[in-house]
Design a protein around this motif. Structure first.
Motif, mmCIF file in Angstrom:
data_model
loop_
_atom_site.group_PDB
_atom_site.id
_atom_site.type_symbol
_atom_site.label_atom_id
_atom_site.label_comp_id
_atom_site.label_asym_id
_atom_site.label_seq_id
_atom_site.Cartn_x
_atom_site.Cartn_y
_atom_site.Cartn_z
ATOM 1 N N THR A 97 0.862 -1.355 -0.050
ATOM 2 C CA THR A 97 -0.083 -0.037 0.183
ATOM 3 C C THR A 97 0.859 0.982 -0.051
ATOM 4 N N GLY A 98 2.311 1.333 0.323
ATOM 5 C CA GLY A 98 3.179 2.277 -0.184
ATOM 6 C C GLY A 98 4.509 1.688 0.037
ATOM 7 N N MET A 99 5.031 2.759 -0.601
ATOM 8 C CA MET A 99 6.865 1.881 -0.781
ATOM 9 C C MET A 99 7.627 3.810 -1.054
ATOM 10 N N GLU A 100 8.570 3.809 0.517
ATOM 11 C CA GLU A 100 9.247 5.400 -0.337
ATOM 12 C C GLU A 100 10.465 5.288 0.164
ATOM 13 N N VAL B 267 13.839 6.736 2.336
ATOM 14 C CA VAL B 267 14.340 6.859 3.290
ATOM 15 C C VAL B 267 15.257 7.299 3.354
ATOM 16 N N ALA B 268 16.019 8.526 3.121
ATOM 17 C CA ALA B 268 17.249 9.262 2.783
ATOM 18 C C ALA B 268 18.596 8.689 3.745
ATOM 19 N N GLY B 269 19.432 7.764 3.378
ATOM 20 C CA GLY B 269 20.149 7.238 4.011
ATOM 21 C C GLY B 269 19.879 6.105 5.435
ATOM 22 N N THR B 270 18.875 5.289 5.019
ATOM 23 C CA THR B 270 18.241 5.006 5.696
ATOM 24 C C THR B 270 17.631 3.947 5.227
ATOM 25 N N GLY B 271 17.127 3.320 3.929
ATOM 26 C CA GLY B 271 16.350 2.392 3.450
ATOM 27 C C GLY B 271 15.748 2.233 2.763
ATOM 28 N N VAL B 272 14.593 2.028 2.020
ATOM 29 C CA VAL B 272 12.853 1.854 1.367
ATOM 30 C C VAL B 272 11.875 0.630 2.023
ATOM 31 N N VAL B 273 11.154 2.318 2.396
ATOM 32 C CA VAL B 273 9.886 1.875 3.501
ATOM 33 C C VAL B 273 8.912 1.301 2.919
ATOM 34 N N VAL B 274 8.204 -0.211 3.792
ATOM 35 C CA VAL B 274 7.803 -0.673 2.586
ATOM 36 C C VAL B 274 5.997 -1.162 3.154
ATOM 37 N N ARG B 275 4.727 -0.177 2.808
ATOM 38 C CA ARG B 275 3.893 -0.757 3.927
ATOM 39 C C ARG B 275 2.724 -1.681 3.226
ATOM 40 N N THR B 276 2.503 -2.752 3.919
ATOM 41 C CA THR B 276 1.167 -3.439 3.245
ATOM 42 C C THR B 276 -0.070 -3.873 3.889
ATOM 43 N N ALA B 277 -0.647 -4.034 3.116
ATOM 44 C CA ALA B 277 -1.857 -4.043 4.174
ATOM 45 C C ALA B 277 -2.284 -4.543 5.476
ATOM 46 N N GLY B 278 -1.686 -6.241 4.888
ATOM 47 C CA GLY B 278 -1.920 -7.157 5.638
ATOM 48 C C GLY B 278 -0.604 -7.217 7.198
ATOM 49 N N ALA B 279 0.390 -6.787 6.868
ATOM 50 C CA ALA B 279 1.943 -7.662 8.036
ATOM 51 C C ALA B 279 2.094 -5.645 7.909
ATOM 52 N N GLY B 280 1.583 -4.603 8.580
ATOM 53 C CA GLY B 280 2.994 -4.018 8.729
ATOM 54 C C GLY B 280 3.550 -2.873 7.931
ATOM 55 N N SER B 281 4.862 -2.784 8.339
ATOM 56 C CA SER B 281 5.352 -1.345 7.542
ATOM 57 C C SER B 281 7.208 -2.196 8.061
ATOM 58 N N TRP B 282 7.410 -1.898 6.953
ATOM 59 C CA TRP B 282 9.128 -2.765 6.713
ATOM 60 C C TRP B 282 10.045 -1.578 6.537
#
Ligand code: GLY
Length: 411
Positions: free
Chosen positions: A210-213, A215-230
Motif C-alpha cells: 500500500t506504499g513504498m518510499e 528514506v534518505a540514508g536509511t533504506g526503503v519503507v514498504v507498507r502492506t495491507a496485512g503485515a504492517g510496515s517494513w
C-alpha cells in the motif's frame, strides 16, 4: 518487533542494525529487514535462501500463500533446449546454466528439508506432426548438439519404439536426453522449508503493498495491507506478474505483465509417458503420482486466474490427437497461472539505476522454475556487490527497456 534473525544463518558484522523510521505517519513500530524480498514464489524463496546462506538477514513478504501463483501452477519442466529453439543467446545460456545447477541445488534442498522435489531426468521429445516441423528440428539439432550431448533426430518407427503411446500421426522427433522436470508445488514447499531452516523470516498473507518510499540514508519503507510496515536496506522485487506495482510508488517502470497459462491433468493414468513431450500446440509431462499434466495456453486475460472451457478444451483436443489412449477422457482437473511476461520474453534480473536499494528478479515468463537456481545466484551476487562471472548478466537489466532516456513500459 526486532528484525534479528531467528535461525541458523549468522548476520555478517555490521549488517542488519535495527532501526526505527520517521515516516509520513510518524514513528511507527516499523519492522526491519536487511534484505526484504517481495514475493514468495520460487524466485523469491530461492533468492531468500541464497541470500540467507550468504549471511544476510532476510524477510520474505508474500501477499497470499507461498507458491500460490505461477510457481504452484507450473508443470515444472526444466527444458533449456525445448524452450529456446532459436539460437544460443544470453537467455539460452542463463537457462542452460540454471539447468546445470539443478541436480546439486535440489539435492541440497532435499537433504536440508527432507522434502522431495521429484526431480526426474526423463529427457524430452519435440515431436513433428507435419513435414514442415522437421525444418526447425533440424536447425535445433545443428546448434543444440554443440551445447549438450546425445541429441538425436528420430524417425517415426524409432519414436514409437521409445514412446509407444504416441499417436501414429507423429512423424518423428528431436530427442533431448538431458531435459528434466520437478513437481513444482513440492519444490516450492521444499524451498519454503529451506528458507525457514536458514533463518529467513517468512510472512505469508501480507496483502498488497500500500506504499513504498525511500528514506534518505536509511533504506526503503514498504507498507502492506496485512503485515504492517517494513524498513529494509535492500528490496528485491520477485512479485511475478504483479511486479509492475512498483511504478505506483517509485520512479521506476517495471515492464512486467500477466499472460495466463491454462493447464490440466489426467489423474491415475499410471506411468503414461516416458518422456516430456512437446509439440507446436501443447506439452505433456508424466508425474511420479501417475498423473499426466498437459499445458498450456498463452492468453491475455489481465489478472484473471480462472480456466475457460475453450482453453482446457483445446488442450483436450490436442491430447486426444497426440496420445490416443486419452481419447474421450476428460481431464481430471484444470487450473491456471499467470506467467510474468516482459516485452522481449527475457527476465529482469539486476539493479535499478534510479533506486539503488532495489533489485529486480522478475519477468521469468515460461521459465521461473527452471531459472530459480541461477536467478538466486545472481541476486546473491548483486546483494554482495559482486560482478557476475558469466558475461551475460547485463543482458537482463532494466536498461534494455530504456529508449532515449525514457522507459519503454506498458503505458
Ligand atoms: N513452462 C511452460 C509454460 O509456461 O507453459
Amino acid at each position: 518487533m526486532s528484525g534479528a534473525s531467528k535461525g541458523s544463518a549468522e548476520a555478517k558484522p555490521g549488517r542488519g542494525i535495527a532501526k526505527s523510521v520517521q515516516s509520513a505517519g510518524g514513528v511507527k513500530s516499523t519492522q526491519t529487514a536487511e534484505v526484504l524480498i517481495l514475493g514468495g514464489g520460487i524466485i523469491g524463496l530461492s533468492s531468500a535462501w541464497e541470500a540467507a546462506k550468504r549471511g544476510f538477514r532476510v524477510t520474505v513478504l508474500e501477499a497470499e500463500a507461498f507458491g500460490g501463483q505461477a510457481s504452484g501452477a507450473a508443470a515444472g519442466m526444466l527444458a533449456p533446449f525445448s524452450e529456446n529453439p532459436e539460437s544460443p543467446d544470453a537467455f539460452f545460456r542463463l537457462c542452460a546454466d540454471s539447468h546445470s545447477r539443478y541436480p546439486d541445488w535440489v539435492r541440497e534442498l532435499e537433504e536440508l528439508t527432507g522434502h522431495s522435489a521429484e526431480l526426474q531426468r526423463s529427457g524430452s521429445l519435440n515431436v513433428a506432426f507435419h513435414e514442415a516441423d522437421f525444418l526447425s528440428l533440424r536447425a535445433r539439432l545443428e546448434w543444440q548438439s554443440r551445447h549438450g550431448a546425445g541429441f538425436e533426430l528420430l524417425g517415426a518407427a524409432e519414436l514409437r519404439r521409445r514412446e509407444p503411446k504416441l499417436s501414429d500421426r507423429a512423424l518423428g522427433a528431436l530427442y533431448c536426453p538431458g531435459e528434466s522436470h520437478v513437481f513444482a508445488p513440492k519444490l516450492v514447499g521444499a524451498a519454503e522449508e529451506a528458507c525457514r531452516r536458514a533463518g529467513v523470516r517468512l510472512v505469508a498473507h501480507a496483502g498488497r503493498v500500500t506504499g513504498m518510499e525511500r528514506v534518505a540514508g536509511t533504506g526503503v519503507v514498504v507498507r502492506t495491507a496485512g503485515a504492517g510496515s517494513w524498513l529494509a536496506d535492500r528490496v528485491v522485487v520477485c512479485a511475478g506478474a504483479w511486479s509492475g506495482f512498483v511504478r505506483e510508488w517509485l520512479p521506476v517502470d517495471v515492464p512486467v505483465h500477466p499472460i495466463r497459462g491454462q493447464i490440466c491433468a489426467y489423474d491415475g493414468k499410471g506411468d503414461p509417458v516416458r518422456h516430456m513431450i512437446f509439440s507446436s500446440q501443447a506439452y505433456w509431462v508424466g508425474k511420479k503420482d501417475g498423473s499426466l499434466v498437459c499445458g498450456a495456453s498463452e492468453d491475455v486475460a489481465g489478472f484473471e486466474r480462472s480456466v475457460t472451457e475453450q482453453g482446457i478444451g483445446r488442450l483436450k483436443r490436442w491430447s486426444d490427437r497426440a496420445l490416443p489412449f486419452l481419447g474421450g477422457i476428460p481431464p481430471s482437473r484444470g487450473w491456471a497461472g499467470l506467467r510474468p511476461a516482459t516485452l522481449d520474453g527475457w527476465p529482469l534480473i539486476g539493479p535499478v539505476p534510479e533506486v539503488s536499494e532495489l533489485v529486480l528478479a522478475c519477468g521469468h515468463y515460461r521459465n521461473g522454475i527452471l531459472l530459480a537456481p541461477s536467478t538466486a545466484a545472481l541476486v546473491g551476487d548483486l546483494l554482495e556487490g559482486k560482478a557476475g562471472e558469466k558475461g551475460y548478466e547485463n543482458a537482463f537489466g532494466i536498461e534494455r527497456f530504456c529508449v532515449a532516456g525514457t522507459r519503454r513500459g506498458l503505458g
